[in-house]
Design a protein around this motif. Structure first.
Motif, PDB file in Angstrom:
ATOM      1  N   UNK A 390     -37.379  -9.393  69.834  1.00 14.82           N
ATOM      2  CA  UNK A 390     -38.411 -10.281  70.361  1.00 14.82           C
ATOM      3  C   UNK A 390     -38.581 -11.442  69.383  1.00 14.82           C
ATOM      4  N   UNK A 391     -39.375 -12.420  69.775  1.00 19.29           N
ATOM      5  CA  UNK A 391     -39.518 -13.616  68.954  1.00 19.29           C
ATOM      6  C   UNK A 391     -40.073 -13.305  67.566  1.00 19.29           C
ATOM      7  N   UNK A 392     -41.038 -12.392  67.474  1.00 21.62           N
ATOM      8  CA  UNK A 392     -41.658 -12.118  66.173  1.00 21.62           C
ATOM      9  C   UNK A 392     -40.669 -11.511  65.186  1.00 21.62           C
ATOM     10  N   UNK A 393     -39.829 -10.593  65.644  1.00 18.35           N
ATOM     11  CA  UNK A 393     -38.848  -9.999  64.726  1.00 18.35           C
ATOM     12  C   UNK A 393     -37.769 -11.006  64.354  1.00 18.35           C
ATOM     13  N   UNK A 394     -37.376 -11.863  65.296  1.00 17.70           N
ATOM     14  CA  UNK A 394     -36.400 -12.899  64.974  1.00 17.70           C
ATOM     15  C   UNK A 394     -36.951 -13.868  63.934  1.00 17.70           C
ATOM     16  N   UNK A 395     -38.232 -14.193  64.042  1.00 19.36           N
ATOM     17  CA  UNK A 395     -38.858 -15.065  63.051  1.00 19.36           C
ATOM     18  C   UNK A 395     -38.862 -14.401  61.681  1.00 19.36           C
ATOM     19  N   UNK A 396     -39.171 -13.114  61.651  1.00 21.16           N
ATOM     20  CA  UNK A 396     -39.210 -12.384  60.383  1.00 21.16           C
ATOM     21  C   UNK A 396     -37.846 -12.406  59.704  1.00 21.16           C
ATOM     22  N   UNK A 404     -32.481 -17.071  55.472  1.00 25.66           N
ATOM     23  CA  UNK A 404     -33.698 -17.762  55.045  1.00 25.66           C
ATOM     24  C   UNK A 404     -33.744 -19.174  55.631  1.00 25.66           C
ATOM     25  N   UNK A 405     -33.751 -19.223  56.954  1.00 29.37           N
ATOM     26  CA  UNK A 405     -33.734 -20.480  57.686  1.00 29.37           C
ATOM     27  C   UNK A 405     -35.138 -20.754  58.224  1.00 29.37           C
ATOM     28  N   UNK A 406     -35.937 -21.500  57.457  1.00 31.99           N
ATOM     29  CA  UNK A 406     -37.291 -21.822  57.906  1.00 31.99           C
ATOM     30  C   UNK A 406     -37.274 -22.688  59.158  1.00 31.99           C
ATOM     31  N   UNK A 407     -36.219 -23.479  59.328  1.00 38.16           N
ATOM     32  CA  UNK A 407     -36.114 -24.297  60.527  1.00 38.16           C
ATOM     33  C   UNK A 407     -36.007 -23.451  61.783  1.00 38.16           C
ATOM     34  N   UNK A 408     -35.191 -22.393  61.733  1.00 36.15           N
ATOM     35  CA  UNK A 408     -35.077 -21.495  62.886  1.00 36.15           C
ATOM     36  C   UNK A 408     -36.407 -20.781  63.141  1.00 36.15           C
ATOM     37  N   UNK A 409     -37.071 -20.336  62.069  1.00 39.41           N
ATOM     38  CA  UNK A 409     -38.371 -19.686  62.230  1.00 39.41           C
ATOM     39  C   UNK A 409     -39.375 -20.637  62.874  1.00 39.41           C
ATOM     40  N   UNK A 410     -39.322 -21.906  62.490  1.00 42.17           N
ATOM     41  CA  UNK A 410     -40.246 -22.884  63.057  1.00 42.17           C
ATOM     42  C   UNK A 410     -39.971 -23.123  64.531  1.00 42.17           C
ATOM     43  N   UNK A 411     -38.699 -23.194  64.909  1.00 44.27           N
ATOM     44  CA  UNK A 411     -38.344 -23.369  66.327  1.00 44.27           C
ATOM     45  C   UNK A 411     -38.857 -22.192  67.153  1.00 44.27           C
TER      46      UNK A 411
END
Length: 734
Positions: A390-396, A404-411
């Motif tokens: 899900x989105x939350x685990x992908x962000x984590x 460690x891609x903050x850009x992907x987490x932000x998207x």
């Protein structure tokens, strides 16, 4: 009256600007550092003394704004002229504080163009402290006073000030961190430029893939999240409504125990529900072993995936729906139901045409809150998700993984916010502009109509098996704290509790808290006790403003209040670190950042509960008090708040227990000085010390049950002046 005047807040601004230390003090504020006027240390001096003695010229605009505001604060001039002066001076003071905070940092100028304009700066400054905070608050209220004097917000200073404080809080502690993390979208990736990196992140097949339609593989995380959140919100809202109806509208003998059992999952520390479900439905769980031995069925690992996450989320979020709905169900006017019965409507028709429509605001708000909670949930998917992403685990994984891609987490966080916005708009469309008022200034002399037999049977059929499953899950999970090694050595023991909460006596006779859990427990209780009343006060104030006032930007403010709720806790934690690790607000590693995270992470539940409850209160109640020359604040305190006691309890209980049990939002924010109970528990789980972790969880559950009882006792119950039925409710339907 001086304390309610503009002059009082001018004095507050003057105190922060002219006398108190402007910057945060590393060792805290003491009597020695309070008087920052004559300090020989620039960082311990007031803004005035820094400008005079240390050449920090960037404070002169703040001081000039303070001087300019004085004529407007004095109650001698024309009101409209004073309003104009206060608006200009307040706005200029706020802009000057913000500008100097962002212009100068710990390495001098923060921006190259400033160095080009003023030359190299051989100085630096740290984050704002007590003086800066009081200066900001003073100028903010002077600005809102000026708006009221100019006729905005109907000329009411309290309303103007409330809106100003809410907007400032949302901007500082919600919009700013969320914007900071979303700005990472515009970072390059490897050899890709900004635009190509954005496109690659946004149109990733792992997000939008629909391969599950034609094969057995999982869909993209967007579709997984959307389906899971919709299913969880629907199921949890239905369960919460059934529990609320049983507790308030039937004669079920154990309804008090059922009410306590309903909120049990919300006071549960992390991983307990997941562990209990695994012990029951896992591959070696009780159900699988019984199915294999009795029927030869191999149920497999179905608990790991969509089904398991859905089950765990419904367990986790049904209490939230129940807490939002309970006050709404209790607030339905019996007179309306009795009038329907007098007109010979059957109980079923009365329930369908009168009772259920009056519950609609509560149902819609409960659904929205659970939907957003499911979006942002991290603990259940990470424990039970398996290959179901899900989105939350992908962000984590984007934040803490090897990439460690903050850009992907932000998207991914941006996509989550869009989903939350759509759900918010749907909820507003469902509720609409219809009236749901059922509490007026007139007494309710009617009797609550008993539930129709079919509705009562459906509620029992849905809620009671779920209650039994809840008891089973907790029995299985918490039993691990009372055996030596779960699954290997079933010898009963209290050794885990002794290691966690040991008490010893020193040779001098002093009590020593020797157990390893005491430090984190005391810290957690202290911070939760600070955060809970702030959360409840801000949430209910926001609910009152959104429900009773009309002003430009009201809808935007209402959605902004949901922002931190719609983003996973891990993202909020990272956003807070990125935002508050440097001046102008340098609070990383302090108790303040934890309290702020608790308050604004849990604020939406108090807001939605308050909005649902306010929708039942007739505006004539407020207007009658104002007509009798009561101030807006007094009418809110003496008329509205007593009728909002269920919402107050909801906000306090939710804020306190979430502060006690949250982990994802604070795991990046804790420090050695401020260790939270949940982080202590997770560390024990990582080390395989399940016995001590479960023992700690058991102690927290007992503690929070006592806290909930205390909150209910202190707040009390709402008195509606209704008759009580002579016979038990719940007889046969006519």
């Amino acid at each position: 009256m001086f304390f309610g005047s503009s002059l009082f807040f001018w004095v507050i601004a003057a105190l922060g600007t002219l006398i108190l230390p402007w910057h945060m003090q590393q060792d805290g504020v003491s009597l020695a550092t309070l008087m920052g006027l004559g300090s020989q240390d620039a960082e311990a001096a007031s803004a005035l003394w820094q400008a005079l003695n240390f050449g920090r010229f960037w404070f002169w605009p703040v001081i000039a704004a303070l001087v300019f505001a004085l004529p407007g604060a004095l109650p001698f001039a024309n009101a409209r002229m004073r309003g104009r002066v206060l608006i200009m001076a307040g706005s200029f003071g706020l802009l000057a504080i913000i500008a100097q905070g962002f212009a100068v940092g710990i390495q001098g100028w923060n921006h190259p163009f400033l160095e080009g304009a003023f030359g190299e700066l051989q100085d630096r400054q740290f984050g704002m402290g007590l003086g800066g905070a009081l200066g900001f608050i003073g100028f903010l209220v002077l600005l809102t006073d000026g708006l009221a004097l100019r006729g905005y917000f109907k000329g009411d200073r309290f309303i103007s000030g409330a809106v100003g404080v809410l907007i400032a809080c949302i901007v500082i502690f919600t919009a700013w961190p969320v914007t900071t993390i979303l700005a990472q979208i515009f970072t390059p990736q490897g050899d890709l430029g900004v635009a190509d990196a954005m496109a690659a992140r946004l149109f990733d097949r792992k997000i939008w893939g629909l391969a599950c339609v034609t094969s057995t593989v999982n869909c993209g995380v967007f579709w997984n999240t959307l389906v899971l959140a919709t299913s969880t919100a629907t199921a949890a809202t239905l369960l919460g409504l059934c529990f609320a109806l049983i507790v308030t509208r039937t004669s079920f003998p154990a309804r008090r125990a059922l009410r306590l059992l309903t909120v049990l999952p919300i006071i549960t520390p992390p991983f307990v529900i997941g562990l209990g479900l695994i012990l029951i439905f896992g591959r070696s769980g009780v159900v699988n072993q019984l199915a294999d031995s009795l029927f030869g069925l191999q149920l497999g690992r179905w608990i790991y995936g969509y089904d398991g996450v859905l089950l765990a989320q419904v367990f986790s979020f049904t209490p939230t729906a129940f807490l939002v709905l309970i006050g709404v169900v209790e607030g339905i006017s019996p007179a309306m139901e009795e009038a329907s019965s007098t007109l010979r409507a059957s109980r079923m028709r009365t329930f369908r045409a009168v009772s259920l429509p009056l519950m609609l605001p509560g149902i819609a708000n409960a659904w929205l809150v659970v939907f957003v909670e499911s979006l942002a949930d991290f603990g259940n998917p990470i424990v039970l998700g398996g290959s179901f992403g899900v989105l939350s685990t992908e962000i984590f994984f984007a934040v803490v993984g090897a990439q460690q891609d903050f850009g992907r987490a932000a998207v991914l966080a941006g996509i989550m916010l869009v989903i939350a916005l759509c759900a918010f708009m749907i909820q507003r469309a469902v509720v609409g502009s219809r009236s749901y008022v059922s509490l007026t200034g007139k007494g309710d002399v009617g009797l609550p109509t008993p539930l129709p037999t079919p509705v009562r049977r459906i509620a029992y059929a849905i809620a009671l098996p779920w209650a039994f499953l809840t008891i089973t899950v907790y029995t299985m999970a918490l039993a691990g704290g009372f055996v030596r090694v779960w699954g290997r050595d079933w010898t009963p023991t209290f050794s885990h509790f002794q290691r966690a909460f040991a008490l010893e006596w020193s040779p001098a006779g002093a009590l020593i808290f020797a157990g390893g859990a005491w430090h984190s427990l005391f810290t957690t209780i202290k911070l939760a006790a600070i955060a809970a009343p702030i959360t409840a006060a801000l949430g209910l104030l926001a609910a009152w403003v959104l429900s009773r006032q009309r002003f430009v930007g009201r809808t935007a403010l209402e959605f902004a209040l949901m922002l931190t709720f719609a983003v996973p806790g891990t993202v909020i934690g990272v956003a807070y670190i990125l935002t508050y690790n440097l001046p102008p607000l340098e609070i990383t590693g302090t108790a303040m950042i934890l309290v702020a995270c608790f308050v604004f992470r849990n604020l939406p539940v108090g807001v939605r509960s308050g909005v649902a409850a306010m929708s039942q209160l007739d505006k004539s109640l407020d207007e009658a008090a104002v007509t009798l020359r009561a101030s807006t604040f007094r009418s809110l305190r003496t008329v509205v708040l007593p009728l909002l006691k269920p919402a107050i309890v909801t906000a306090l209980v939710y804020a306190f227990v979430r502060a006690m049990t949250t982990v994802s939002a604070v795991i990046f924010l804790v420090s050695a000085q401020y260790e939270m109970a949940t982080v202590f528990i997770i560390n024990r789980v990582i080390n395989g010390d399940y016995g001590l972790a479960i023992a700690y969880c058991s102690a927290l559950i007992v503690l929070m049950m006592a806290a909930i009882g205390l909150i209910n006792l202190l707040v009390g119950s709402r008195r509606l002046g209704r008759r009580q039925a002579a016979a038990p409710i719940g007889g046969r339907a006519s």
